[in-house]
Design a protein around this motif. Structure first.
Motif, PDB file in Angstrom:
ATOM      1  N   THR A  53       0.933  -1.278   0.066  1.00 49.81           N
ATOM      2  CA  THR A  53       0.135  -0.146   0.166  1.00 49.81           C
ATOM      3  C   THR A  53       0.994   1.243   0.034  1.00 49.81           C
ATOM      4  O   THR A  53       2.227   0.921   0.107  1.00 49.81           O
ATOM      5  CB  THR A  53      -0.947   0.042   1.282  1.00 49.81           C
ATOM      6  N   TYR A  68      -6.125  -2.002  -5.955  1.00 43.70           N
ATOM      7  CA  TYR A  68      -6.854  -2.531  -7.134  1.00 43.70           C
ATOM      8  C   TYR A  68      -6.712  -2.190  -8.434  1.00 43.70           C
ATOM      9  O   TYR A  68      -7.117  -2.820  -9.306  1.00 43.70           O
ATOM     10  CB  TYR A  68      -8.365  -2.184  -6.610  1.00 43.70           C
ATOM     11  N   THR A  88      -4.411   2.897  -6.439  1.00 39.48           N
ATOM     12  CA  THR A  88      -4.650   1.936  -5.415  1.00 39.48           C
ATOM     13  C   THR A  88      -4.204   0.614  -5.631  1.00 39.48           C
ATOM     14  O   THR A  88      -3.631   0.299  -6.789  1.00 39.48           O
ATOM     15  CB  THR A  88      -6.375   1.975  -5.422  1.00 39.48           C
TER      16      THR A  88
END
Length: 121
Positions: free
Chosen positions: A52, A103, A101
């Protein structure tokens, strides 16, 4: 736009270690999730590790869990992949990928040019 440059690949014997680096320019990498992908000849490009933007969370493919570690130094605008206990099946071109992100990592992200990792038996 983010430019990514991988380094650290090479030839290593089975059981050895390598550390890959992904250095970013153009934008602050701390705003992006980053993933390491790999592609062996004749196979699809698959994610092996993701992190992240803050570095608080990491995710690994089952095939590398416990052997590879992804980390980041946002002050240096760089993400790393420490690879230990390397196996011949880890042989591939390794790519760095960045996206806003987790995703969005993959085809919608920014890619580096790749670095070759070859593990001899």
């Amino acid at each position: 736009q983010v430019q990514l440059l991988e380094s650290g690949g090479g030839l290593v014997q089975a059981g050895g270690s390598l550390r890959l680096s992904c250095a970013a320019s153009g934008r602050t990498l701390s705003n992006y999730a980053v993933g390491w992908f790999r592609q062996a000849p004749g196979k699809e490009r698959d994610a092996v590790a993701r992190i992240t933007p803050s570095g608080a969370n990491t995710y690994y493919a089952d095939s590398v869990k416990g052997r590879f570690t992804i980390s980041r130094d946002n002050a240096k605008n760089t993400v790393y992949l420490q690879m230990n206990s390397l196996k011949p099946e880890d042989t591939a071109v390794y790519y760095c990928n960045a996206a806003p992100t987790l995703y969005a990592l993959g085809p919608r992200g920014y890619w580096g040019q790749g670095t070759q990792v070859t593990v001899s038996s």
